[in-house]
Design a protein around this motif. Structure first.
Motif, PDB file in Angstrom:
ATOM      1  N   GLU A 147       1.085  -1.314   0.500  1.00  0.00           N
ATOM      2  CA  GLU A 147      -0.204  -0.232  -0.232  1.00  0.00           C
ATOM      3  C   GLU A 147       0.637   1.408   0.245  1.00  0.00           C
ATOM      4  O   GLU A 147       0.529   2.247  -0.951  1.00  0.00           O
ATOM      5  N   VAL A 148       2.138   0.874   0.209  1.00  0.00           N
ATOM      6  CA  VAL A 148       2.761   1.847   0.860  1.00  0.00           C
ATOM      7  C   VAL A 148       3.621   2.755  -0.163  1.00  0.00           C
ATOM      8  O   VAL A 148       3.341   3.637  -1.662  1.00  0.00           O
ATOM      9  N   LEU A 149       3.818   1.919  -1.749  1.00  0.00           N
ATOM     10  CA  LEU A 149       3.923   1.437  -2.842  1.00  0.00           C
ATOM     11  C   LEU A 149       3.432   2.245  -3.874  1.00  0.00           C
ATOM     12  O   LEU A 149       3.290   2.700  -4.392  1.00  0.00           O
ATOM     13  N   GLY A 192      10.296   6.501  -9.366  1.00  0.00           N
ATOM     14  CA  GLY A 192       8.657   6.835 -10.025  1.00  0.00           C
ATOM     15  C   GLY A 192       8.091   5.512 -10.119  1.00  0.00           C
ATOM     16  O   GLY A 192       6.844   5.009 -10.207  1.00  0.00           O
ATOM     17  N   LYS A 193       8.723   4.668 -11.369  1.00  0.00           N
ATOM     18  CA  LYS A 193       8.313   2.712 -11.410  1.00  0.00           C
ATOM     19  C   LYS A 193       8.383   1.871 -10.456  1.00  0.00           C
ATOM     20  O   LYS A 193       9.554   1.599  -9.809  1.00  0.00           O
ATOM     21  N   ILE A 194       7.243   1.515  -9.556  1.00  0.00           N
ATOM     22  CA  ILE A 194       7.377  -0.091  -8.833  1.00  0.00           C
ATOM     23  C   ILE A 194       7.417  -1.358  -9.661  1.00  0.00           C
ATOM     24  O   ILE A 194       7.371  -1.546 -10.684  1.00  0.00           O
ATOM     25  N   VAL A 195       8.750  -2.103  -8.966  1.00  0.00           N
ATOM     26  CA  VAL A 195       8.873  -3.406  -9.726  1.00  0.00           C
ATOM     27  C   VAL A 195       8.206  -4.305 -10.105  1.00  0.00           C
ATOM     28  O   VAL A 195       6.854  -4.022  -8.938  1.00  0.00           O
ATOM     29  N   GLU A 196       7.853  -5.696 -10.231  1.00  0.00           N
ATOM     30  CA  GLU A 196       6.748  -6.604 -10.133  1.00  0.00           C
ATOM     31  C   GLU A 196       7.040  -6.708  -9.250  1.00  0.00           C
ATOM     32  O   GLU A 196       7.949  -7.096  -8.570  1.00  0.00           O
TER      33      GLU A 196
END
Ligand code: PCP
Length: 383
Positions: free
Chosen positions: A58-60, A359-363
């Motif tokens: 949720e933080v991500l 800014g990009k989330i990893v999988e």
């Protein structure tokens, strides 16, 4: 209802007002800078030696698509006092207003997962079900039950949480059904006649009469279809619950009904569970998991414009959290990518990894992998 929507949280509305005021002052006085802010806990609750880290996903979601970089330990990881569990790098004003929500996710959900994990270790291979959604505000029931599941509960009682977790909801019958049927045996028969075949026939047997005799009456009615009985015996009648359960087990065995499982619930916590572990097949735990003590993480700036700086009582600078794969010991060092040698002779790896870059989330891992990671880690620690 008095709830904050997902949009409210994503828009930074759920923030302590001093963050809004600070961002305004920084802007007007041109003081905003790139920082590194670290989340850690100084003091775990009670005599806890470790906690289970939950709330990262949720933080991500809150921090993605911003000019930020985030390092963290995996969700479901074990952490200890004064260990960095998450680090955010970026312009302070970019994430300042989210500190309230970030800590809120992590403090409450890690608290629930940690209590579930402690009970998981206590109950050994017996079933542990999360029955406590009813004790908390319904808006966070799914988050609470997800944390309980990651911490080690085998099942959850609320339908929505079970759907989100992609598992079947777990439950038995409430006292209301027995009261409206007027009799435990009748309630068992009605339940059996109306439920699908895949619903386990686990009957609550503490509403009327004596638990041993009610068990025998229900067994007489359902026979081999009786999957189990649940004792939720009120404290005014509880007496020696272990002895009552042992009597029930004796009478069932005498009748060749060893397969009938015995579950306990009602006000259970570490102290009251321990004496029952050897005589019951499973526990339904509500309050002590869902309203578990929060893990009081704090977020502190440790670097400004690349230079280490921190408040009194906090080590400055970006850090690595090295963990030995063999003995599970930890060491916190200034950030370095060099693996370390453990005193046990094995290698230590930095378990803080990038989850957001530019800014990009990893999988992200799925819930089963997160829970498996937590359960595997639990083998290395004791209560
Ligand atoms: C409670 C309800 C919960 C159980 C006990 C765990 O019994 O069954 O699932 O709650 P706790 O650990 O927070 O005490 P009741 O409140 O009597 O409710 P019901 O009749 O619906 O079983």
């Amino acid at each position: 209802m008095f709830v904050s929507t997902k949009e409210d949280i994503l828009n930074g509305k759920v923030t302590d007002v001093y963050f809004d005021r600070t961002v305004y002052t920084l802007k007007v006085k041109n003081l905003d800078k790139r920082v590194k802010a670290e989340v850690s806990v100084k003091k775990l609750p009670k005599n806890y030696k470790w906690g289970v880290f939950v709330g990262l996903e949720e933080v991500l979601e809150l921090l993605e698509n911003k000019d930020l970089n985030v390092r963290a330990i995996k969700e479901g990881s074990i952490f200890r006092e004064n260990e960095p569990v998450l680090e955010i790098e970026g312009l302070y004003s970019e994430f300042a207003k989210f500190e309230t929500a970030i800590l809120g996710f992590l403090c409450q959900e890690s608290g629930v997962a940690t209590k579930a994990a402690r009970l998981r270790k206590l109950v050994k291979n017996k079933q542990l079900l999360s029955f406590g959604a009813r004790r908390m505000h319904p808006a966070i029931a799914t988050a609470i039950e997800r944390a309980a599941y990651i911490g080690g509960c085998d099942g959850v009682s609320t339908v929505q949480a079970a759907n989100v977790l992609n598992i079947q909801p777990s439950g038995t019958i409430p006292h209301s059904l027995v009261l409206l049927a007027g009799d435990t045996k009748e309630a068992a028969k009605y339940f059996d006649e109306t439920m699908d075949g895949n619903v386990p026939r686990i009957i609550l047997i503490d509403t009327f009469g004596d638990e041993k005799f009610e068990t025998l009456r229900v067994y007489e009615a359902l026979g081999k279809k009786l999957a189990g009985v649940r004792l939720d015996t009120p404290s005014s009648r509880r007496g020696n619950l272990k002895a009552i359960i042992e009597e029930i087990r004796w009478e069932l065995a005498l009748r060749g009904a060893d397969n009938v499982k015995i579950f306990a619930s009602g006000g259970l916590d570490e102290e009251t569970i321990e004496p029952l572990v050897d005589v019951v097949d499973g526990f339904g735990v509500g309050t002590s998991i869902s309203s578990a003590t929060t893990i009081d993480f704090s977020m502190d700036i440790v670097e400004i414009d690349g230079k280490p700086i921190a408040k009194k009582g906090k080590n400055s600078g970006s850090k690595s959290l090295f963990r030995c794969k063999k003995c599970f010991s930890d060491i916190v060092l200034p950030y370095t990518s060099k693996p370390q040698e453990c005193s046990c002779g094995s290698t230590m790896e930095d378990i803080l990894e990038y989850f957001v870059q530019k800014g990009k989330i990893v999988e992200l891992p799925d819930i089963k992998n997160i829970r498996e990671h937590a359960l595997t880690s639990l083998r290395f620690v004791d209560l």
